[in-house]
Design an enzyme around this catalytic site. Sequence first.
Site, PDB file in Angstrom:
ATOM      1  N   GLY A  11      18.645   6.793 -12.322  1.00 56.46           N
ATOM      2  CA  GLY A  11      17.195   6.123 -12.634  1.00 56.46           C
ATOM      3  C   GLY A  11      16.723   6.566 -13.813  1.00 56.46           C
ATOM      4  O   GLY A  11      15.436   6.704 -14.043  1.00 56.46           O
ATOM      5  N   GLY A  14      13.547   4.638 -15.327  1.00 53.03           N
ATOM      6  CA  GLY A  14      12.108   4.361 -14.640  1.00 53.03           C
ATOM      7  C   GLY A  14      11.014   5.377 -15.103  1.00 53.03           C
ATOM      8  O   GLY A  14      11.526   6.196 -16.204  1.00 53.03           O
ATOM      9  N   VAL A  16       9.929   8.332 -13.909  1.00 54.80           N
ATOM     10  CA  VAL A  16      10.317   9.968 -13.929  1.00 54.80           C
ATOM     11  C   VAL A  16      11.590  10.096 -14.485  1.00 54.80           C
ATOM     12  O   VAL A  16      11.850  10.662 -15.407  1.00 54.80           O
ATOM     13  CB  VAL A  16      10.315  10.071 -12.270  1.00 54.80           C
ATOM     14  N   TYR A 137       8.697   4.476   3.326  1.00 58.69           N
ATOM     15  CA  TYR A 137       9.109   5.173   2.341  1.00 58.69           C
ATOM     16  C   TYR A 137       8.975   6.666   2.524  1.00 58.69           C
ATOM     17  O   TYR A 137      10.137   7.402   2.308  1.00 58.69           O
ATOM     18  CB  TYR A 137       8.079   4.655   1.318  1.00 58.69           C
ATOM     19  N   LYS A 141      12.294   9.547   2.368  1.00 62.22           N
ATOM     20  CA  LYS A 141      12.259  10.523   1.715  1.00 62.22           C
ATOM     21  C   LYS A 141      12.379  11.899   2.710  1.00 62.22           C
ATOM     22  O   LYS A 141      13.029  12.836   2.255  1.00 62.22           O
ATOM     23  CB  LYS A 141      10.960  10.641   0.795  1.00 62.22           C
ATOM     24  N   ASN A 166       1.546  12.739  -7.249  1.00 70.00           N
ATOM     25  CA  ASN A 166       1.541  11.184  -7.834  1.00 70.00           C
ATOM     26  C   ASN A 166       1.949  11.599  -9.482  1.00 70.00           C
ATOM     27  O   ASN A 166       1.122  11.909 -10.252  1.00 70.00           O
ATOM     28  CB  ASN A 166       0.383  10.700  -7.650  1.00 70.00           C
TER      29      ASN A 166
END
Length: 311
Positions: A11, A14, A16, A137, A141, A166
């Site tokens: 990832g 993205g 993060v 979601y 997780k 967040n």
Amino acid sequence: MNKRSRIYLAGHTGLVGSAVYRKLLQKGYSNVITRTHRELDLIRQSDVERFFKEEKPEYVILAAAKVGGINANSTYPAQFIFENLSVQNNFIHASYLSGVKKLLFPGSACSYPKECPQPIKEEYLLTGPLEPTNEPYAVAKIAGIKLCQAYNRQYGTNFICAVPTNAYGPNDNFDLEDSHVIPALLKKFHDARMTGAAEVTIWGTGSPLREFIYADDLANAMLFLLKNYQGSEVINIGADSEISIGELASIIKEIVGFHGRIHFDTSKPDGAPRKTLDKTKLFGLGWRPEFSLIEGLKMTYQWFLKHHPNT
């Protein structure tokens, strides 16, 4: 983990992941492995296992996930649970099969119960019902956290789980259909300023309290934990303060330079009334965030202006 260790960052394009990638390079790690979605379909188990067998990463950071705000979670619940479960299962199992030395799995603050004591301690996980708007979601997780813990217990792996608050910053998603609150507000106020609109409408009452962390701070915290944290218990990653959505909107309005009104659409959901994490464990290890919320918001808006000049 040394500067020549083979580190696979999933990832990396993205929000993060790109911040983690920047920090790895800044810190001198010279053997960072990345793949785009076109190069590696993370949902296909056989492709993921083949990749691990060929590349033999020593450390894995799983920053790849399907993410979004209340609207996206409500509209695409099946995609959110299926895609995240698939990616997590593939990577965690492949990491075990290939003998990865250490894996970092980021959970989500929305995995904690909707109604629980504040600030939220790590032990509150699975102590009550979830917020309905992002339950699929959150369930995915939670499953990833439990999978890491189960592999550690049964196979002796070294898979750690962090729960970030967040995040926002460069490379965020500014699409109003599925973005989180900060990029959505930045985009809304920017568009309103550019078009001369009289007001900006925001979902909910503006009263919910939230905590936000700048992406570069989150990246630094993740790398800090990868080097300094051991154990199966989750550990929270957060910043120093919380803010109401209404106050956040007012700050972003000023940063963007919008001079109209703010209208709160109370027919839309607020989400959880308050969500701030207890950072006692992380701060006790010696890590602290570098950027204030206002600094982070200003840098994020400047990045938006540079990379979305025709918006």
